[in-house]
Scaffold this active site. Structure first.
Site, mmCIF file in Angstrom:
data_model
loop_
_atom_site.group_PDB
_atom_site.id
_atom_site.type_symbol
_atom_site.label_atom_id
_atom_site.label_comp_id
_atom_site.label_asym_id
_atom_site.label_seq_id
_atom_site.Cartn_x
_atom_site.Cartn_y
_atom_site.Cartn_z
ATOM 1 N N GLN A 44 0.815 -1.210 0.000
ATOM 2 C CA GLN A 44 0.000 0.000 0.000
ATOM 3 C C GLN A 44 0.849 1.260 0.000
ATOM 4 O O GLN A 44 0.392 2.309 -0.455
ATOM 5 C CB GLN A 44 -0.947 0.001 1.200
ATOM 6 C CG GLN A 44 -2.045 -1.050 1.111
ATOM 7 C CD GLN A 44 -2.902 -1.106 2.362
ATOM 8 O OE1 GLN A 44 -2.578 -0.501 3.381
ATOM 9 N NE2 GLN A 44 -3.992 -1.848 2.286
ATOM 10 N N GLU B 110 -3.033 -11.993 2.458
ATOM 11 C CA GLU B 110 -4.378 -11.842 3.007
ATOM 12 C C GLU B 110 -5.136 -13.165 3.073
ATOM 13 O O GLU B 110 -6.128 -13.291 3.789
ATOM 14 C CB GLU B 110 -5.173 -10.833 2.182
ATOM 15 C CG GLU B 110 -5.431 -11.261 0.755
ATOM 16 C CD GLU B 110 -5.631 -10.073 -0.176
ATOM 17 O OE1 GLU B 110 -6.735 -9.937 -0.727
ATOM 18 O OE2 GLU B 110 -4.678 -9.269 -0.333
#
Length: 436
Positions: free
Chosen positions: A179, A321
């Protein structure tokens, strides 16, 4: 039907995870991708014309993003079929941004805030204040921004927007989160010089998410060069509006597809894209390796299981994830598992490695976390409380374990609303064999 454990009484914040007493047979329709939705909203706010976002995820993380963009002066209105109509406006402050626990909000919007005229104050949930932010904030300072964080490198902080940002070249260590790179790239076309981002350090995790950012920038007309490893160049220029169709969230498919392996049943997720940058697409290979049968059908993607789960030794660096659900499967497998390359998960909503090891062990399992990942040796499990640490993916791991272990009480199942509203009801419907 579900076993009697689903009717046990429990305190309001403890959810009795349903036990499946027969193979699951379900078709599960999932809402849109959080990652695609929030990137689409950011790019729409920076575009030169309106954008229509079709079939977005409407969950806490995306509502926080929409609310933050409204606070900055962007028009985000409800559209047909649950979509959003985004009308770019003049970005302004002073204003306050609530990040909640959303990494995409706290890392994608500070670069946007530099383009606002006025101070933009960022804060979020208590857990959010320990998530690393220094990489983004220091990068913005190097590109010409003024940021006040009192030296914390974390929330809360204030971006002192001036209506423009010089941009240029910046070097970052994005080994803790992709990110950090995506956040700089998404706004870069609006910087005066664009941006050249160079990464130094250990490999960047979750590379598919950067590929998603690059692809979506190009779809909006940006010129992006990612031909050199660990280097991304976005040229200055206008971004186009238009129509964005959001794919189903493939990572949120993980617990439902895992249910097919645990119960020896079959689960179909309609609308699975033929080509995608979503990390969840790796489930096709991962669940095959753990004993599932995966096939594409005209309706989507189907996974079937035999009730027997194989252990796995795999590097999940790019798809971290998926770790919580895979760890739950590993705890129910017939052989040991090693989940590698995921040390960066210690900086997510919680320290996911420590949390998973602790909660699996609390149910009688044998899990050990180390610097790089998890080692899980299957043992007979028993019921008990499964803490979730305000982490939506930890909560879904508890649900998967509960399929085979009577008496699992998952703490705060509502935290799944971060990316998948109504999870408990969708889970019960899927296990009941009805279309959802």
């Amino acid at each position: 039907m579900l076993s009697a454990v689903s009717t046990r009484t429990a305190p309001p914040d403890l959810w009795p995870a349903p036990v499946a007493d027969r193979p699951v047979d379900a078709r599960v329709e999932l809402p849109g991708s959080k990652s695609v939705t929030n990137r689409a909203l950011v790019l729409a706010a920076l575009a030169g014309s309106p954008t229509r976002v079709l079939r977005p995820l409407r969950a806490r993380d995306t509502e926080l993003m929409a609310g933050a963009l409204r606070a900055l002066g962007t028009g985000v209105a409800d559209g047909p079929g649950g979509g959003w109509e985004v009308m770019p406006g003049i970005l302004h402050g002073p204003t306050d941004i609530d990040c909640g626990l959303a990494g995409t909000v706290m890392r994608f919007l500070p670069p946007v805030a530099t383009l606002a005229d006025g101070d933009v104050r960022f804060d979020g949930d208590p857990h959010a204040r320990v998530r690393p932010m220094a990489t983004v904030l220091d990068a913005l300072r190097a590109l010409g921004a003024q940021v006040d964080d009192d030296g914390r490198g974390a929330l809360p902080f204030t971006v002192r927007g001036t209506g423009a940002l010089r941009g240029g070249e910046v070097t970052v260590d994005a080994s803790a989160s992709s990110q950090f790179v995506s956040g700089l790239l998404l706004s870069a076309a609006r910087f005066e010089r664009g941006v050249v981002v160079r990464h130094v350090g250990r490999p960047v995790p979750s590379q598919p998410h950067i590929a998603m950012s690059v692809a979506m920038l190009r779809q909006r007309g940006a010129e992006v060069d990612d031909s050199t490893p660990d280097r991304w160049v976005v040229s200055p220029g206008p971004l186009e509006g238009g129509v964005v169709e959001v794919e189903p969230d493939l990572s949120n498919a993980a617990p439902f597809l895992a249910a097919a392996l645990v119960t020896g049943g079959r689960v179909t997720v309609p609308g699975w894209p033929a080509s995608t940058t979503q990390a969840g697409d790796a489930l096709r290979e991962l669940l095959t390796a753990m004993g599932g049968t995966v096939e594409r059908t005209p309706d989507g993607l189907s996974v079937s299981g035999t009730g027997r789960i194989s252990g796995i030794d795999v590097d999940l660096h790019d798809v971290g994830e998926l770790t919580p659900v895979l760890a739950a499967l590993a705890a129910l497998a017939d052989s040991p598992s090693r989940l590698r390359g995921i040390g960066h998960l210690r900086g997510h909503e919680t320290d996911r490695l420590a949390a998973l090891a602790h909660e699996i062990n609390a149910l009688g399992g044998d899990a050990r976390d180390d610097e790089d990942g998890l080692e899980i040796r299957p043992r007979p499990l028993h019921g008990g409380t499964f803490a979730t640490y305000a982490d939506h993916r930890i909560a879904t791991a508890g649900a998967v374990l509960g399929l085979a272990v009577p008496g699992v009480l998952v703490e705060d199942i509502a935290t799944t609303g971060k990316t998948l509203p109504g999870f408990a009801g969708l889970w019960a419907s899927a296990l009941g064999g009805t279309a959802s």
